[in-house]
Design a protein around this motif. Sequence first.
Motif, PDB file in Angstrom:
ATOM      1  N   PHE A 171       0.828  -1.196   0.000  1.00 24.86           N
ATOM      2  CA  PHE A 171       0.000   0.000   0.000  1.00 24.86           C
ATOM      3  C   PHE A 171       0.866   1.252   0.000  1.00 24.86           C
ATOM      4  N   ALA A 172       1.947   1.231   0.779  1.00 23.66           N
ATOM      5  CA  ALA A 172       2.857   2.377   0.822  1.00 23.66           C
ATOM      6  C   ALA A 172       3.517   2.607  -0.536  1.00 23.66           C
ATOM      7  N   LEU A 173       3.899   1.525  -1.208  1.00 21.52           N
ATOM      8  CA  LEU A 173       4.501   1.640  -2.538  1.00 21.52           C
ATOM      9  C   LEU A 173       3.519   2.249  -3.525  1.00 21.52           C
ATOM     10  N   LEU A 174       2.270   1.793  -3.499  1.00 22.74           N
ATOM     11  CA  LEU A 174       1.262   2.338  -4.417  1.00 22.74           C
ATOM     12  C   LEU A 174       1.069   3.832  -4.166  1.00 22.74           C
ATOM     13  N   ALA A 175       0.998   4.219  -2.901  1.00 23.70           N
ATOM     14  CA  ALA A 175       0.823   5.631  -2.559  1.00 23.70           C
ATOM     15  C   ALA A 175       2.003   6.463  -3.053  1.00 23.70           C
ATOM     16  N   GLU A 176       3.190   5.900  -2.964  1.00 23.63           N
ATOM     17  CA  GLU A 176       4.395   6.607  -3.424  1.00 23.63           C
ATOM     18  C   GLU A 176       4.359   6.821  -4.934  1.00 23.63           C
ATOM     19  N   ILE A 177       3.973   5.780  -5.690  1.00 22.43           N
ATOM     20  CA  ILE A 177       3.875   5.914  -7.148  1.00 22.43           C
ATOM     21  C   ILE A 177       2.816   6.943  -7.516  1.00 22.43           C
ATOM     22  N   ALA A 178       1.678   6.912  -6.826  1.00 16.97           N
ATOM     23  CA  ALA A 178       0.608   7.870  -7.111  1.00 16.97           C
ATOM     24  C   ALA A 178       1.065   9.300  -6.838  1.00 16.97           C
ATOM     25  N   ALA A 179       1.741   9.501  -5.718  1.00 17.62           N
ATOM     26  CA  ALA A 179       2.161  10.850  -5.335  1.00 17.62           C
ATOM     27  C   ALA A 179       3.102  11.454  -6.368  1.00 17.62           C
ATOM     28  N   ARG A 180       4.067  10.671  -6.842  1.00 16.74           N
ATOM     29  CA  ARG A 180       5.032  11.258  -7.768  1.00 16.74           C
ATOM     30  C   ARG A 180       4.455  11.454  -9.169  1.00 16.74           C
ATOM     31  N   ASN A 181       3.290  10.842  -9.425  1.00 17.52           N
ATOM     32  CA  ASN A 181       2.613  11.049 -10.706  1.00 17.52           C
ATOM     33  C   ASN A 181       1.412  11.982 -10.589  1.00 17.52           C
ATOM     34  N   GLY A 182       1.221  12.562  -9.418  1.00 18.50           N
ATOM     35  CA  GLY A 182       0.143  13.532  -9.228  1.00 18.50           C
ATOM     36  C   GLY A 182      -1.251  12.930  -9.291  1.00 18.50           C
ATOM     37  N   LEU A 183      -1.383  11.668  -8.874  1.00 17.22           N
ATOM     38  CA  LEU A 183      -2.680  10.989  -8.915  1.00 17.22           C
ATOM     39  C   LEU A 183      -3.284  10.950  -7.516  1.00 17.22           C
ATOM     40  N   ALA A 184      -4.544  11.332  -7.418  1.00 15.46           N
ATOM     41  CA  ALA A 184      -5.156  11.529  -6.102  1.00 15.46           C
ATOM     42  C   ALA A 184      -5.832  10.285  -5.545  1.00 15.46           C
ATOM     43  N   LEU A 185      -6.211   9.339  -6.395  1.00 17.61           N
ATOM     44  CA  LEU A 185      -7.052   8.232  -5.942  1.00 17.61           C
ATOM     45  C   LEU A 185      -6.249   6.943  -5.809  1.00 17.61           C
TER      46      LEU A 185
END
Length: 220
Positions: A171-185
């Motif tokens: 879950f932490a990895l997914l959140a990290e990928i989302a954050a650096r790509n500017g994805l909110a969901l």
Amino acid sequence: MMDSIADRLLATRAKIAAAGPQQVTLVAVAKTYPASDVEQALAAGQIVFGENRVQEAMAKYPPLRAHHANLELHLIGPLQTNKVKEAVATFDVIQTLDRPKLAAALATEFARTPKRPRLFVQVNTGAEPQKAGILPEAADAFIAECQNQHRLAIAGLMCIPPADEPPAPHFALLAEIAARNGLALLSMGMSADYETAVALGATHVRIGSAIFGARAPAPG
């Protein structure tokens, strides 16, 4: 003892609220459950549902939508390119965009219809060979390809951690990928681990058996 879908929904919502401060969308996963169970959930105020198979959703939901115009349907199972037309017509959200060929097929379908389901990229955070999803190290380039080459609006990311590993690092990895790509969901967390997912930033959790009860064993 909780013995109704309405009771289990109430308990699940309470646990989600206690697990984190953010707004979380509960996706009630109704795959293999009958339409009568979905009706019970609708009567209890649940409007967002998930299905794994396009054909099952096409058979189950038109009569339900006729009486519940605000019903929202998410595809959470793998999508074959030959089912893209039906999926776009049937679902409001497709959570399993995971490969360039599928991105191209979705772009082609979007060019011919005004229907625009929201799209999540599925990331195979555990790099499991039997599981769908883009590999974590390829996720940034794939998201950029979807956005720039195919002009697809990517709303967020989805993952299914390996069953035999602690889910939190995934879950932490997914959140990290989302954050650096500017994805909110972030769609992450199922019946066994959704509280951990919410604590780590999930905006969507996909819960089936904790709401609808144990699934019948597959035939054979």
